[in-house]
Design an enzyme around this catalytic site. Structure first.
Site, short mmCIF file in Angstrom:
data_model
loop_
_atom_site.label_atom_id
_atom_site.label_comp_id
_atom_site.label_asym_id
_atom_site.label_seq_id
_atom_site.Cartn_x
_atom_site.Cartn_y
_atom_site.Cartn_z
N VAL A 11 -7.58 -10.24 8.78
CA VAL A 11 -6.57 -10.57 7.75
C VAL A 11 -6.64 -12.06 7.39
O VAL A 11 -6.60 -12.42 6.20
CB VAL A 11 -5.15 -10.16 8.21
N LYS A 88 3.92 -7.78 13.63
CA LYS A 88 5.10 -6.91 13.89
C LYS A 88 5.47 -6.88 15.37
O LYS A 88 6.62 -6.68 15.72
CB LYS A 88 4.87 -5.50 13.37
N VAL A 115 5.00 -4.68 7.92
CA VAL A 115 5.30 -3.25 7.77
C VAL A 115 4.70 -2.75 6.46
O VAL A 115 5.05 -3.24 5.39
CB VAL A 115 6.82 -2.97 7.76
N GLY A 117 1.43 -2.76 5.39
CA GLY A 117 0.20 -3.34 4.83
C GLY A 117 0.43 -3.86 3.43
O GLY A 117 1.20 -4.80 3.22
N ILE A 119 2.04 -2.58 1.00
CA ILE A 119 3.26 -2.12 0.31
C ILE A 119 4.36 -3.19 0.38
O ILE A 119 4.66 -3.68 1.46
CB ILE A 119 3.79 -0.82 0.98
N GLY A 170 -11.73 -1.58 10.07
CA GLY A 170 -10.79 -2.71 10.21
C GLY A 170 -9.33 -2.30 10.11
O GLY A 170 -8.47 -3.14 9.86
N GLU A 173 -5.62 -1.81 15.36
CA GLU A 173 -5.27 -3.04 16.08
C GLU A 173 -6.41 -3.38 17.04
O GLU A 173 -7.24 -2.52 17.37
CB GLU A 173 -4.00 -2.81 16.91
N LYS A 188 7.24 -1.07 13.63
CA LYS A 188 7.52 -1.07 12.19
C LYS A 188 8.83 -0.34 11.90
O LYS A 188 9.59 -0.74 11.01
CB LYS A 188 6.36 -0.42 11.44
N GLY A 286 -5.89 -2.74 6.65
CA GLY A 286 -7.15 -3.21 6.07
C GLY A 286 -7.04 -4.65 5.61
O GLY A 286 -5.96 -5.18 5.41
N1 HSE Z 1 -3.18 -1.09 12.84
C1 HSE Z 1 -2.24 -1.08 11.77
C2 HSE Z 1 -2.36 0.23 11.04
C3 HSE Z 1 -2.52 -2.23 10.86
O1 HSE Z 1 -3.34 0.95 11.29
O2 HSE Z 1 -1.50 0.58 10.26
C4 HSE Z 1 -1.46 -2.49 9.85
O3 HSE Z 1 -0.23 -2.81 10.43
#
Ligand code: HSE
Length: 381
Positions: A11, A88, A115, A117, A119, A170, A173, A188, A286
């Site tokens: 990121v 988070k 929370v 990505g 959005i 990607g 986590e 989240k 992502g």
């Molecule tokens: N590992 C998290 C997911 C990344 O897959 O949603 C985004 O918070």
């Protein structure tokens, strides 16, 4: 606006790239463990260089994990710098302390990427709760597990084979157990519930069950009965000022909105007193989807002071003995509890009568000692 970017991974690297198109935001420092030639003078390995530079007004924490991220964020706020983070885990674990410090120091504190990505979930939740009560928040909040479940459902693949794909893309986590055991969704859900209901939950209050033990046979059985499995977060306002919150695999009828969410996408909703159900759909994980949310926060802060999405927060008990669902349960070792609640038999598992999440999760936590491969999922009609 002069920022220090902490972290140059999936990121962090995405934010750095995106900011090349935003000359109004200067990346003054990029902190990483290693030196990167392309960063030139900006690359630093010692945080104190950025912290002590009065020109840096905003720190962007994208290291992840609790330490040193927690200390870095506290130091930034204490030095009067705004903070943007996607972390988070940090926010869920140190909610009160971070919100209190940001308020005391009157610094902006935005965490939209934490929370959903891509959005814009938390900013819209903040807006939505101004007009009336939010009565429910939740949804599909993890890109990795949605990618896994979607791929298993579409292609019949095994859990193990698709987890590796999610990591390669990607989405996962650093330690993917946070995704597949539902901890990422729990955090989240906790943050969303805290913002929606102006409360401050702790991680232990939310029962969670992930998808580590789901099999291709379970998924085939769900398909046979017209269902699609999703890892789902729920937080509800109950009558009498109580709240319920839990995270568990959930079966939605094929063709429903939830069942149709593909790949790394998330579908997150709130139920508003006046606006009804509002759902937000987009890529939940992502590099660029998440980086985009960080850059949006930076642009917001550049336009003016942006305190956190909630002005109040108080510890609140959780009551998971009110709502009831039927559950699919696949288990090997019979117990008195299951003997008493099984109502129907599917090819691969049993269906219970309607029971509470508290009962289901309590039974699972006892039974898994002897039967570690149990899988269960709530049924939503
Ligand atoms: N590992 C998290 C997911 C990344 O897959 O949603 C985004 O918070």
């Amino acid at each position: 606006m002069n920022i220090a970017l902490l972290g140059y991974g999936v990121v962090g690297g995405g934010v750095y790239e995106m900011l090349k198109d935003h000359p109004e935001i200067t990346v003054r420092y990029v902190l990483d463990r290693e030196r990167h030639e392309e960063l030139g003078e900006r690359g630093i390995t010692d945080y104190s260089v950025a912290l002590s530079d009065p020109e840096v007004d905003t720190v962007v924490e994208l290291i992840g994990g609790l330490e040193p991220a927690f200390q870095y964020v506290k130091d930034a706020m204490a030095a009067g710098k705004n903070v943007v983070t996607a972390n988070k885990y940090l926010l869920a674990m140190h909610y009160d302390e971070l919100l209190t410090l940001a308020k005391e120091k009157k610094v902006s504190f935005r965490t939209s990427a934490a929370v959903g990505g891509s959005i814009p979930w938390l900013p819209n939740l903040e807006r939505a709760k101004r007009t009336g009560l939010i009565n429910e928040v939740g949804g599909i909040m993890n890109g990795t597990t949605n990618y896994i479940l979607d791929s298993m459902t579409r292609n019949g693949y095994s859990f193990e084979s698709v987890l590796a794909d999610a990591q390669r893309l990607g989405y996962a986590e650093a330690d993917p157990s946070a995704d597949i055991d539902g901890l990422d969704v729990k955090r989240k859900c906790l943050i969303s519930a805290n913002v929606a209901f102006d409360m401050s939950l702790s991680e232990e209050q939310l029962p969670v069950f992930g998808i580590r033990t789901v099999t291709a046979e379970d998924i085939a059985c769900f398909k046979e009965h017209g269902y699609v499995c999703k890892l789902y977060a729920t937080a509800l306002r109950l009558p009498e000022g109580e709240y319920s919150a839990f995270v568990e695999p959930t079966l939605f009828p094929a063709g429903s909105l939830e069942a149709s969410v593909p790949a790394n996408y998330n579908l997150i909703s709130y139920l508003s007193e006046y606006a009804g159900r509002q759902s937000y759909y987009g890529e939940g994980a992502g590099r660029y989807p998440t980086a985009n949310a960080v850059v949006e926060d930076l642009i917001d802060i550049k336009e003016g002071y942006k305190p956190f999405y909630s002005k109040e927060w108080a510890p609140t008990p959780i009551n998971n003995v009110e709502v009831k669902h039927r559950y699919y349960v696949r288990y090997l070792v019979d117990t008195w509890f299951m003997d008493g609640v099984v109502e129907e038999r599917w090819e691969n598992g049993m269906i219970t009568k309607a029971i509470t999440p508290a009962e289901m999760h309590y039974w699972y936590n006892e039974a898994k000692q002897n039967d570690p491969d149990i899988f269960f999922a709530a049924l939503r009609a």
